[in-house]
Scaffold this active site. Structure first.
Site, short mmCIF file in Angstrom:
data_model
loop_
_atom_site.label_atom_id
_atom_site.label_comp_id
_atom_site.label_asym_id
_atom_site.label_seq_id
_atom_site.Cartn_x
_atom_site.Cartn_y
_atom_site.Cartn_z
N ASN B 68 0.85 -1.20 0.00
CA ASN B 68 0.00 0.00 0.00
C ASN B 68 0.87 1.23 0.00
O ASN B 68 1.97 1.24 0.56
CB ASN B 68 -0.96 0.01 1.20
CG ASN B 68 -0.37 0.68 2.41
OD1 ASN B 68 -0.36 1.91 2.52
ND2 ASN B 68 0.16 -0.11 3.33
N CYS B 128 6.56 4.96 8.70
CA CYS B 128 5.75 4.82 7.49
C CYS B 128 6.63 4.98 6.26
O CYS B 128 7.27 6.01 6.07
CB CYS B 128 4.65 5.87 7.45
SG CYS B 128 3.66 5.67 5.97
N GLY B 241 1.93 -8.01 12.24
CA GLY B 241 2.57 -8.33 10.96
C GLY B 241 2.05 -9.68 10.50
O GLY B 241 2.57 -10.71 10.89
N GLY B 242 0.99 -9.66 9.72
CA GLY B 242 0.49 -10.89 9.13
C GLY B 242 -0.45 -11.72 9.98
O GLY B 242 -0.81 -12.82 9.59
#
Ligand SMILES: Cc1cc2nc3c(=O)[nH]c(=O)nc-3n(C[C@H](O)[C@H](O)[C@H](O)COP(=O)(O)OP(=O)(O)OC[C@H]3O[C@@H](n4cnc5c(N)ncnc54)[C@H](O)[C@@H]3O)c2cc1C
Ligand SMILES: Cc1cc2nc3c(=O)[nH]c(=O)nc-3n(C[C@H](O)[C@H](O)[C@H](O)COP(=O)(O)OP(=O)(O)OC[C@H]3O[C@@H](n4cnc5c(N)ncnc54)[C@H](O)[C@@H]3O)c2cc1C
Ligand SMILES: Cc1cc2nc3c(=O)[nH]c(=O)nc-3n(C[C@H](O)[C@H](O)[C@H](O)COP(=O)(O)O)c2cc1C
Ligand SMILES: Cc1cc2nc3c(=O)[nH]c(=O)nc-3n(C[C@H](O)[C@H](O)[C@H](O)COP(=O)(O)O)c2cc1C
Ligand code: FES
Ligand code: FES
Lengths: 258, 300, 300, 258
Positions: B68, B128, B241-242
Site C-alpha cells: 500500500n 511509514c 505483521g500478518g
C-alpha cells in the site's frame, strides 16, 4: 448492537458460470440477502480460493432476482483472480460480501441515457430495469458484444465497437453524437477515457451525469483508503481524495476529476 | 479464563487490537462486528493538518501479501477529534491514536492537540515508508528515534507507544533508543518496503512506485523481530505483521508480545479480529492455558 | 529470439540460473530436467573445509514461503572440486561457485583453491543468516563488505559476484561498497531473517531458532532492492527472491537485473527453472520482445 | 539426456480417500509409473492445493498394485496440509512426485521382524508383501489400530497400544519382549523414541536392523539438505549429517545416531 444486522462474508452456491463472450463470464449465485438489498450500481467483493491471493475482487452486480434469491455478475478474465473464477462450475461455492458501495441514484425523468463500456456494461442492466421513463442505452465494446439482448427488453440499445464487428465502428461517444442522444440524466460505467469524454459531453450539454468508477481496492468497505479518486473542493489543493468503494463507486460528473 | 492484559498501565479486555490504517476509525467495521469485543482500536494515522495522501493506484496484491502507498491520507487531528472520537467512545474498548508528522514540530503539534481528547494511548508512527519526509527517517536512525520519542513524550500525558520499522539492519538498536527516549511501549512491525511491477506496462503498479508490504507473507520477519526486541528491552510489546488467526496471535505472544494487532487480515475478512479473539480463546481452552498472560514471552 | 545475456564478460544462453543452496550441485535435478537448458548453475555454498551444518529441523514452512537453517553444510572445496565440477562440466552451462567462510582468511583460502578449478564465476556469499560468525556481519557492514570483496578479488581470476543481504537499512550502501571493493557483479537478495514458533511445543520450529526466509512471499522486497541497487551502481545484477514463473523473472529484469536465479521454487517443482525459461520466452513472444536484453532496467 | 527418463510432478486421479481410523486416511490414486517402480519404504511428495503451502508433504507408499496402476498411501491429519488432503474426494486430483528415496533392502532370511509405530506402519505393508520367509509384525499405536487386517494376510501380527484399547497395553518393545520376538533381520518405521529403543534392542541381540526415519523436508529430492539425520563417522566430530530423503529414509541401525 443487534447481531441480526451484522453483515459478513457468505459462502454461496454457484448456479451457473458461463462464457458469454470471449473471456467474459456470467456467474449466477444464490444469496437471498444480496438479491433483496442490492441497488443498481452496487458491487460485491468476490474472494479467491487460492490463498496466495488475499484481496477481494470487486465485481459489479449485474442484476438480481429477489424472489428467487439470485444474483448475477459478469466479469472479464484479466488476471489470475478472474481466471480462477472462470474455472468454477455450477454446484461449487464461492465467497462473497455485499452489496457494497453506493449505487446509482435513479432519477425520475422522461428520457434517460445509459452508457456502458466493456465490463462497465453489466451494472447498467439492473439500473435499466428499475428506471422509469424512456431509456436510451449506448454500449461500447472493443470487439463483439454481450448482454445486448437483456438490455433490449427494457430499452432501445445502440452499439459501437472499436473494430466495427458489431454496431457502428468507433467510440460510444461517436455513436451518441451520430444518433443525437438526448435525455435529462446520464448514467455511465466504463473505462476512464470513456468517462472523461462523457464528462465533457454532458457538461457541454448541461446534462447531469452519474459516473461509476473503478480503482484497485484493498478492502472494498471503506477502511483502507486505497481506492481513491479525485473530487473537487474549494480548498487550496482544489481536490480531495474520495473512496471509490464507499463514497462511490458512483460520482457526480460535475465533482469528480478524471 | 483470564484474557485481559495491561500495557503501560492501560488494561485491555483481551490482547487483540486493530492495526493502524487497516481499520479506518472503526466505523466501517461496525456493520460487520461488535466493536465492544476488541481489546483496543488503533485508529488510522492522523497528522496536525489534513494530508491528501498519494495518487491512485495505492494498492497492489502480492503472493500472500499486499503493498500500500496510501501516504497517510487523513483529515487532520481536529476533524478526527470531532468526528471519530465521539463515535469510538460509544464502545467499551481502548482508543489508541496513531500519529504522523513530517517534522518533529508536526509530531509535537498533533500530540499537544490530542491532550484535549478522550483517548487511552498514543502510538507514534516513525516508520511509514510511504511518506517522503520525516516518517521513515525517524524510524531507521537510532539517534533520531530517541530524540523524537523524547520530544513527543514531553507533551503526552497518555502512555506512548512507539511503532518500529522493520526496514533496519538491527531493530534492537532502535528499540533501545526509543526505550531510552521514554517510550512506554513499542509496537512492531510496520510494513516492509516493497515494489511490484506491471510487466506489460513496464511501470510500477503503485503510483508511488514503492509501498508498504504487509499481510500473512511477512509474519516470519515480524515474529523474529518481536522476539529480538523482547530479549533486548523491558517495555511491553504490541506485536503485529500478518496475523490472521488465533494461532498467529499466540505465536506473537510466545515471542514476547503482550498485545497483538490485526492489520491486512481485516481486508481478507472484515470479521478477522473476531476470528483471532475466538481463536486465542479456543487455543487456551484446548491447551489448558488459564491466563493469557502466561503466554507472553513463554518461548523456550 | 535473442535470449542470451552477458554478465562480467561471461555469456549465458539465457538469463536463468539456479540459486545457491537450492539446487545442490545439479545432480539431483538431472533426473527431472535437461541441465543444458540452464543459463547457469550456482552451486551450493562451499567452504575451505567440511562444515557439518546445523541440527535438524532445518526447514519450516510459512505462508507463501519457507525458512531454512541448513548452516551451509558442505563437504569442503576439495571434495566439491573432485566430485561436482566434473559432473557439471558435462553440461553446456555456466558454473558459478558460491563460497562461504567464517573469516576473511577462510574466504581467501577457498578462493585460492578454486583457481585450479574449471569454473566460470565465483559468488561471494557474505549474507548467510544461518552462520554465527562471519557470513552475515560481512554483509551488513559496508566497510567489511568492501574489505572482504577486495581481499577475495585479489585472488580470483574468475569474475566475482558478491551476494547481498536484504537484512539492512540501506542496501545501496552495501552495493556501493562492494562495487568500490572491486566486485564484477552483485546478486540479491539472499534470505530475510525469519522465525517460526511451534505454539504447542512453545519452541522455535527450527533447531537454530531463526532461519533464512525465502520463497514467493519475499518477492516484493527483492524487486524493490534490485531496483534500488540498479539505480545506484553500475555493476550487472543477478536478481532473485521468490521467482516462480517467467513473469516473475521479467519483473526482476525490468527492475534492473541482467540475470535471474530460481531458488525455493525448485522445491515446489523440480522443473521450476524450465517453467521460468519457457515463461520468459512466451512473454517475449506475446509482447514482441526480440532481445531479452531490452528488458533490463526498462522500467519507466 | 533422453526425455523419456525425465521424471516430473504428476497430477493423478484419486480413486478413494477414506478415514480408516480417527484422523487417519487411506488414499488410493492411479499412477502407473509409481505403481510399477516403487520399492517398499519409498515415499511420494504430495503437493498442497492451497498455494500458501509451498512445500511438498512426504508420505510413504503403503502399497502398490502395478497391474492396476494403483498406489495407496495412509496418512494422519496433523496439520493444514494433511487436513487439506483429507477433504479430497474420489474423482478429484492431486499432485504427486515419486517414488522417492531409497526404500528397505529386503534380506532373504528365515524369520524377519517388522516393527511399525503409528503412521510408520503403512510402508511396512508393501514390505511384508514382498519379503520371503516367516514374518513377525509388531505394530504399536496410541489408541485403536488400522491396517491390521491387511498385514494379517501376510504375517502373524502383534499389537500394542498406549491405552490398551487394542492388543497389549504398553510399547511395541514391551510387546516384543513379552512374546519373545525373534528373527535374523529387523525392519522398522515409527516415531524416533521407538526407533531409538529398537536400536538398543537389536544391538543387544546383535540383529541387523533397517530403520526408516522422518524429518521435516524442503524438497524431498536431496537438493536442499534440509532433512538430515546424524550418521556415525570416524572423523573428529564423530558424525556427519545425511539426507533422510535421498540417503534414506531407511538407515542401518548401527550407523544412524538417533
Ligand atoms: C467497483 C468495481 C466494480 C467492478 N466491476 C467489474 C465487473 O462487473 N466486471 C469485471 O469484469 N470487472 C469489474 N471490476 C474490475 C475487477 O475488479 C478487476 O478486473 C479484477 O479485480 C481483476 O482481478 P484479477 O485477479 O483477475 O486481476 P489482477 O490484475 O491479477 O488483480 C490483482 C489485483 O489488482 C486488483 N485489480 C486489478 N484490476 C482492477 C480494477 N480494474 N479495479 C479494481 N481492482 C483491480 C485486483 O482486485 C487484485 O487485487 C470492477 C472494479 C471495481 C473497482
Ligand atoms: C519419508 C517420510 C515419510 C512419511 N510418511 C508418512 C506417512 O506415510 N503417513 C503420514 O501420516 N505421515 C508421514 N510422514 C509425515 C508427514 O510428512 C507429515 O505428517 C506431513 O508433512 C505434515 O504436513 P501438515 O501440513 O499436515 O503439517 P504441518 O505441521 O502443518 O506441516 C508443516 C510443514 O512441516 C512439515 N512436516 C511436518 N511434520 C513432518 C514430519 N513428521 N516429517 C516431515 N515433515 C514434516 C511438512 O511437510 C510441512 O512442510 C512422513 C514423513 C517423511 C519424512
Ligand atoms: C492500507 C494500510 C494502511 C496503513 N496505515 C498505517 C498508518 O496510518 N500508520 C501506521 O503506523 N501503520 C499503518 N499501516 C501498517 C499497519 O498498521 C501494520 O503495521 C502493517 O500492515 C503490518 O501488519 P499486517 O501485516 O497485519 O497488516 C498500514 C497498513 C496498511 C495495509
Ligand atoms: C535451503 C536453502 C539453502 C540456501 N543456501 C544458500 C547458500 O549456500 N549460499 C547462498 O548464497 N544462498 C543460499 N540460499 C539463499 C538462496 O540462494 C536465495 O538467495 C534465497 O533463497 C532467495 O531466493 P528464493 O526466494 O528464490 O529462494 C539458500 C536458500 C535456501 C532456501
Ligand atoms: S478499497 Fe479500501 S477504502 Fe476502498
Ligand atoms: S528434503 Fe531437501 S534434501 Fe531432503
Amino acid at each position: 448492537m443487534c447481531q441480526d444486522n451484522i453483515k459478513s462474508k457468505k459462502t454461496v452456491s454457484i448456479i451457473a458460470n458461463e462464457e458469454i463472450a470471449a473471456g467474459v463470464y456470467q456467474m449466477v449465485f444464490r444469496e437471498q440477502e444480496i438479491a433483496e438489498r442490492t441497488k443498481p450500481g452496487q458491487f460485491v467483493n468476490v474472494y479467491c480460493q487460492a490463498d496466495s491471493r488475499i484481496l477481494p475482487r470487486p465485481i459489479s452486480i449485474c442484476q438480481v432476482e429477489p424472489r428467487a434469491g439470485l444474483v448475477t455478475i459478469v466479469y472479464m478474465v484479466v488476471g489470475q483472480g478472474t481466471k480462477e473464477f472462470s474455472n468454477l462450475q455450477a454446484g461449487q461455492t464461492i465467497d462473497v460480501l455485499g452489496p457494497l458501495g453506493n449505487g446509482f441514484s435513479p432519477v425520475a425523468c422522461e428520457e434517460s441515457i445509459l452508457v456502458g463500456g466493456g465490463v462497465g456494461t453489466p451494472p447498467l442492466l439492473e439500473l435499466v430495469k428499475q428506471l422509469p421513463g424512456t431509456k436510451h442505452v449506448f454500449l461500447g465494446f472493443r470487439t463483439g458484444s454481450y448482454l445486448v439482448d437483456a438490455f433490449k427488453q427494457y430499452a432501445q440499445v445502440y452499439i459501437a465497437t472499436d473494430d466495427g464487428s458489431v454496431g457502428q465502428q468507433g467510440t460510444v461517444i461517436d455513436l451518441m453524437n451520430a444518433v443525437g442522444a438526448k435525455g435529462q440524466q446520464v448514467y455511465a460505467c466504463g473505462p476512464k477515457p470513456m468517462l472523461a469524454a462523457l464528462k465533457t459531453w454532458t457538461n457541454e450539454r448541461d446534462i447531469p451525469a452519474q459516473l461509476s468508477l473503478e480503482e484497485r481496492m484493498g478492502c472494498g468497505i471503506g477502511a483502507c483508503v486505497g481506492c481513491v479518486c479525485k473530487v473537487k473542493t474549494d480548498t487550496e489543493s482544489g481536490f480531495t481524495y474520495k473512496k471509490v468503494c464507499k463514497d462511490g463507486p458512483v460520482f457526480d460528473a460535475k465533482e469528480v476529476i478524471l | 479464563m483470564h484474557t485481559s492484559v495491561t500495557i503501560a498501565g492501560v488494561t485491555f479486555d483481551n490482547p487483540v487490537m486493530t492495526a493502524s490504517g487497516t481499520f479506518g476509525s472503526g466505523k466501517e467495521y461496525a456493520e460487520y462486528m461488535d466493536l465492544n469485543g476488541l481489546g483496543g482500536i488503533i485508529v488510522k494515522g492522523v497528522a496536525s493538518k489534513e494530508w491528501l495522501g498519494n495518487p491512485a493506484p495505492r494498492i497492489a496484491e502480492t503472493y500472500g501479501g499486499m503493498l500500500n502507498a496510501v501516504g497517510l491520507q487523513n483529515p487532520g487531528v481536529d476533524v478526527f477529534m470531532e468526528e471519530d472520537i465521539p463515535f469510538l467512545r460509544q464502545y467499551n474498548t481502548n482508543i489508541v491514536v496513531n500519529i504522523a508528522g513530517k517534522t518533529v514540530e508536526e509530531y509535537v503539534d498533533v500530540t499537544k492537540r490530542l491532550q484535549q481528547a478522550d483517548i487511552d494511548m498514543i502510538e507514534l508512527n516513525i516508520s511509514c515508508p510511504n511518506v517522503k519526509e520525516g516518517g521513515v527517517a525517524f524510524g531507521t536512525d537510532a539517534g533520531m528515534a530517541e530524540y523524537i520519542t523524547k520530544e513527543v513524550k514531553k507533551h503526552a500525558k497518555q502512555p506512548l507507544i512507539v511503532k518500529l520499522s522493520p526496514n533496519v539492519t538491527d531493530i534492537t538498536e532502535i528499540a533501545k533508543a526509543v526505550e531510552a527516549g521514554g517510550a512506554d511501549a513499542v509496537s512492531l512491525i510496520n510494513t516492509l518496503l516493497g515494489m511490484k511491477i506491471d510487466i506489460y506496462k513496464r511501470r510500477p503498479v503503485l503510483a508511488n512506485r514503492v509501498g508498504g508490504f504487509s499481510g500473512p507473507a511477512i509474519k516470519p520477519v515480524a515474529v523474529r523481530m518481536v522476539h529480538q526486541v523482547y530479549k533486548s528491552i523491558q517495555l511491553p510489546i504490541i506485536g503485529l505483521g500478518g496475523i490472521c488467526t488465533g494461532e498467529d496471535a499466540v505465536e506473537f505472544m510466545l515471542a514476547g508480545a503482550t498485545g497483538v494487532a490485526v492489520g491486512t487480515a481485516n481486508f481478507m475478512n472484515p470479521r478477522a479480529t473476531v476470528d483471532v479473539i475466538e481463536g486465542i480463546e479456543r487455543f487456551m481452552d484446548e491447551t489448558g492455558v488459564e491466563d493469557v498472560r502466561e503466554l507472553i514471552g513463554a518461548l523456550e
